[in-house]
Scaffold this motif. Structure first.
Motif, PDB file in Angstrom:
ATOM      1  N   LEU A 259       7.802  -5.523  11.900  1.00 19.57           N
ATOM      2  CA  LEU A 259       8.536  -4.472  11.481  1.00 19.57           C
ATOM      3  C   LEU A 259       7.877  -3.241  10.773  1.00 19.57           C
ATOM      4  N   PHE A 260       8.203  -2.043  11.129  1.00 20.83           N
ATOM      5  CA  PHE A 260       7.540  -1.020  10.657  1.00 20.83           C
ATOM      6  C   PHE A 260       8.664   0.371  10.420  1.00 20.83           C
ATOM      7  N   ALA A 261       8.488   1.000   9.518  1.00 23.80           N
ATOM      8  CA  ALA A 261       9.158   2.060   9.366  1.00 23.80           C
ATOM      9  C   ALA A 261       8.037   3.490   9.467  1.00 23.80           C
ATOM     10  N   TYR A 262       8.596   4.687   9.894  1.00 28.43           N
ATOM     11  CA  TYR A 262       7.527   5.769   9.954  1.00 28.43           C
ATOM     12  C   TYR A 262       8.462   7.166   9.605  1.00 28.43           C
ATOM     13  N   VAL A 263       7.948   8.061   9.189  1.00 28.79           N
ATOM     14  CA  VAL A 263       8.097   9.448   9.173  1.00 28.79           C
ATOM     15  C   VAL A 263       7.186   9.988   9.754  1.00 28.79           C
ATOM     16  N   ASP A 264       5.899  10.274   9.016  1.00 29.37           N
ATOM     17  CA  ASP A 264       4.776  10.580   9.819  1.00 29.37           C
ATOM     18  C   ASP A 264       3.467   9.611   9.700  1.00 29.37           C
ATOM     19  N   ARG A 265       3.800   8.695   8.986  1.00 29.57           N
ATOM     20  CA  ARG A 265       2.681   7.501   9.244  1.00 29.57           C
ATOM     21  C   ARG A 265       3.447   5.913   9.185  1.00 29.57           C
ATOM     22  N   LEU A 266       2.724   5.078   9.659  1.00 30.40           N
ATOM     23  CA  LEU A 266       3.222   3.740   9.942  1.00 30.40           C
ATOM     24  C   LEU A 266       3.025   2.986   8.727  1.00 30.40           C
ATOM     25  N   CYS A 267       4.247   2.233   8.447  1.00 26.60           N
ATOM     26  CA  CYS A 267       4.548   1.690   7.083  1.00 26.60           C
ATOM     27  C   CYS A 267       5.074   0.210   7.494  1.00 26.60           C
ATOM     28  N   PRO A 268       4.547  -0.945   7.097  1.00 25.12           N
ATOM     29  CA  PRO A 268       5.161  -2.258   7.284  1.00 25.12           C
ATOM     30  C   PRO A 268       6.345  -2.429   6.444  1.00 25.12           C
ATOM     31  N   VAL A 269       7.573  -2.803   6.706  1.00 25.34           N
ATOM     32  CA  VAL A 269       8.587  -3.081   5.898  1.00 25.34           C
ATOM     33  C   VAL A 269       8.976  -4.351   5.951  1.00 25.34           C
ATOM     34  N   SER A 270      10.226  -4.721   5.150  1.00 22.65           N
ATOM     35  CA  SER A 270      10.552  -5.901   5.298  1.00 22.65           C
ATOM     36  C   SER A 270      12.088  -5.774   4.742  1.00 22.65           C
ATOM     37  N   ILE A 271      13.034  -6.700   4.938  1.00 19.54           N
ATOM     38  CA  ILE A 271      14.447  -6.621   4.500  1.00 19.54           C
ATOM     39  C   ILE A 271      14.639  -7.503   3.233  1.00 19.54           C
ATOM     40  N   GLU A 272      15.044  -7.049   2.234  1.00 17.98           N
ATOM     41  CA  GLU A 272      15.252  -7.703   1.107  1.00 17.98           C
ATOM     42  C   GLU A 272      16.709  -7.389   0.560  1.00 17.98           C
ATOM     43  N   HIS A 273      17.366  -8.480   0.510  1.00 15.84           N
ATOM     44  CA  HIS A 273      18.931  -8.371  -0.044  1.00 15.84           C
ATOM     45  C   HIS A 273      19.671  -6.979   0.575  1.00 15.84           C
ATOM     46  N   GLY A 274      19.573  -7.030   2.141  1.00  9.93           N
ATOM     47  CA  GLY A 274      19.916  -6.104   2.966  1.00  9.93           C
ATOM     48  C   GLY A 274      19.303  -4.500   2.625  1.00  9.93           C
ATOM     49  N   HIS A 275      18.417  -4.521   1.962  1.00 14.32           N
ATOM     50  CA  HIS A 275      17.866  -3.135   1.858  1.00 14.32           C
ATOM     51  C   HIS A 275      16.168  -3.335   2.266  1.00 14.32           C
ATOM     52  N   VAL A 276      15.866  -1.799   2.985  1.00 14.96           N
ATOM     53  CA  VAL A 276      14.521  -1.844   3.417  1.00 14.96           C
ATOM     54  C   VAL A 276      13.521  -1.849   2.433  1.00 14.96           C
ATOM     55  N   ALA A 277      12.605  -2.648   2.325  1.00 14.41           N
ATOM     56  CA  ALA A 277      11.597  -2.678   1.033  1.00 14.41           C
ATOM     57  C   ALA A 277      10.129  -2.454   1.773  1.00 14.41           C
ATOM     58  N   PRO A 278       9.621  -1.239   1.717  1.00 16.51           N
ATOM     59  CA  PRO A 278       8.149  -0.698   2.232  1.00 16.51           C
ATOM     60  C   PRO A 278       7.080  -1.626   1.677  1.00 16.51           C
ATOM     61  N   GLY A 279       6.284  -1.860   2.695  1.00 20.77           N
ATOM     62  CA  GLY A 279       5.160  -2.786   2.065  1.00 20.77           C
ATOM     63  C   GLY A 279       3.744  -1.808   1.955  1.00 20.77           C
ATOM     64  N   GLY A 280       4.071  -0.333   1.747  1.00 26.27           N
ATOM     65  CA  GLY A 280       2.862   0.406   1.457  1.00 26.27           C
ATOM     66  C   GLY A 280       3.766   2.071   1.274  1.00 26.27           C
ATOM     67  N   PRO A 281       2.790   3.101   1.126  1.00 35.71           N
ATOM     68  CA  PRO A 281       3.146   4.258   0.870  1.00 35.71           C
ATOM     69  C   PRO A 281       4.068   4.781   2.115  1.00 35.71           C
ATOM     70  N   LEU A 282       5.100   5.462   1.638  1.00 36.31           N
ATOM     71  CA  LEU A 282       5.974   5.930   2.580  1.00 36.31           C
ATOM     72  C   LEU A 282       6.789   7.379   2.039  1.00 36.31           C
ATOM     73  N   ASP A 283       6.373   8.489   2.648  1.00 35.08           N
ATOM     74  CA  ASP A 283       6.740   9.803   2.034  1.00 35.08           C
ATOM     75  C   ASP A 283       8.246  10.154   2.924  1.00 35.08           C
ATOM     76  N   LEU A 284       9.256  10.022   2.308  1.00 40.98           N
ATOM     77  CA  LEU A 284      10.391  10.081   3.072  1.00 40.98           C
ATOM     78  C   LEU A 284      10.827  11.721   3.347  1.00 40.98           C
ATOM     79  N   HIS A 285       9.828  12.687   2.748  1.00 37.20           N
ATOM     80  CA  HIS A 285      10.166  14.169   2.683  1.00 37.20           C
ATOM     81  C   HIS A 285       8.936  14.866   3.783  1.00 37.20           C
ATOM     82  N   ALA A 286       8.233  13.955   4.315  1.00 39.03           N
ATOM     83  CA  ALA A 286       7.106  14.494   5.138  1.00 39.03           C
ATOM     84  C   ALA A 286       7.761  14.981   6.592  1.00 39.03           C
TER      85      ALA A 286
END
Length: 399
Positions: A259-286
């Motif tokens: 599972l990956f989330a991205y804005v301008d970079r690829l970031c592995p994520v997991s789901i913890e207690h119903g929320h997205v938990a990023p496994g690395g740096p993730l700039d939401l304002h990029a």
């Protein structure tokens, strides 16, 4: 009595939280007809027919005492009759005082039963006059939750408020459990294989035409892999979070899940207690840059792109006028089993402004419009239940 028992069954469902089927209700009527209406015998007969778990017995006893209250006068008369019978001194009918006492006892019993009936009828009339029904207080919240769930399933993602997102997380937990159940049942059937009717009939000739040993078709290959890329920028974030929450609990139904989330970079994520938990740096304002994300996927994580992998992409394909990399998506499509793209925007907005969806669509097996949670659930269910191998076209359409 039949009506009282059926009212009691409705009360068990509404106020006791006890699941009672129609067949069990009929069993209860048969059981009471067999044992009679003596209170304790009827209690045990109804319990045997309606209570499936011991944890439900306290609620059953409490509601039984409310539905079938014990009248003091009637019980006193029963004890008096049992006392006379136990002493062996029953008074013959028609002998002066004994007959009078026995008649007065029966009269008291009848008055007590009439009082009980009057009280019960009056209580029912009071509920009718108020427009209330026993158990309605518990049934109303359930109906409200169902209506709220229907509203959330049909509400467009761009209209979600923070409260809607919180409630949608709870709904997604229930929907993901159903999806996982579907996948588990499908996998169980795949392990067993489907019955090959022709081979079964052909091999039944040796047994006189009786298909003693069914023949099965070849089993499907092992579990496929799942790779999900979810855009979490701007208005797409709520849809991506709900998609990740929908597919994460079904991870054990796949060989490997990435599972990956991205804005301008690829970031592995997991789901913890119903929320997205990023496994690395993730700039939401990029600034969104799916081309760069594809480059990172191709150069750094090419090993997860196998022939049994399903690539699921969720995003609006808006690239902020940055260079698109449709060539990389075509290269990825050549390595994986299929690519399905879910677009949380109306079809009318596709390829408008800085959207480059038309460049990415040819590499995808299906591009699906998912503007609300209901459409997303349907698309994910159809996508994940496709055969593990073989490029089978989805009946979901292209732009």
């Amino acid at each position: 009595m039949r009506a009282r028992i059926l009212d009691f069954v409705q009360t068990l469902r509404a106020r006791g939280g006890v699941d009672v089927s129609v067949a069990e209700s009929l069993d209860a009527l048969v059981a009471v007809a067999a044992v009679g209406v003596e209170r304790e015998a009827m209690r045990e007969a109804l319990a045997a027919a309606l209570v499936k778990h011991e944890a439900d017995r306290p609620a059953f006893d409490r509601l039984f005492d409310e539905a079938f209250p014990l009248a003091a006068g009637a019980e006193e008369g029963r004890r008096r009759r049992r006392g006379r019978g136990a002493g062996g001194g029953t008074v013959p009918a028609g002998t002066g005082r004994g007959a009078g006492e026995d008649g007065r006892s029966r009269a008291r019993d009848e008055r007590a039963e009439r009082a009980e009936h009057t009280e019960r009828t009056g209580r029912r009339d009071m509920w009718s006059a108020r427009g209330e029904v026993p158990g309605a207080a518990d049934a109303a919240p359930r109906a409200g939750r169902a209506a709220r769930a229907r509203r959330l399933l049909a509400l467009p993602f761009h209209e979600f408020t923070s409260r809607d997102v919180e409630e949608a997380r709870e709904l997604v937990r229930a929907l993901s459990a159903r999806l996982r159940g579907r996948l588990v049942r499908r996998e169980r059937r795949a392990r067993r294989g489907r019955v090959d009717f022709r081979r079964t009939i052909r091999h039944s000739i040796s047994s006189g035409g009786v298909p003693v040993r069914p023949r099965f078709r070849a089993r499907r290959p092992g579990r496929p892999d799942l790779v999900a890329l979810c855009d979490i920028s701007g208005s797409v974030a709520a849809a991506s979070e709900l998609l990740l929450g929908l597919i994460a609990p079904a991870a054990d139904c796949f060989g490997r899940v990435h599972l990956f989330a991205y804005v301008d970079r690829l970031c592995p994520v997991s789901i913890e207690h119903g929320h997205v938990a990023p496994g690395g740096p993730l700039d939401l304002h990029a600034r969104s840059d799916f081309g760069r994300v594809l480059a990172e996927l191709w150069e750094g994580r090419r090993a997860i792109l196998t022939g049994s992998a399903l690539l699921l992409v969720l995003g609006d394909a808006r690239n902020n006028r940055l260079p698109p990399r449709a060539d990389l998506l075509r290269a990825v499509a050549g390595r994986v089993q299929r690519i399905v793209w879910l677009v949380p925007e109306p079809r009318a907005r596709w390829d408008t402004g800085d959207s480059v969806l038309r460049l990415y669509a040819p590499a995808c097996e299906a591009v699906v419009e998912c503007i609300d949670l209901g459409a997303m659930v349907r698309a994910v269910r159809e996508t994940l239940q496709m055969p593990a191998r073989g490029r089978v076209a989805l009946p979901l359409g292209h732009p």
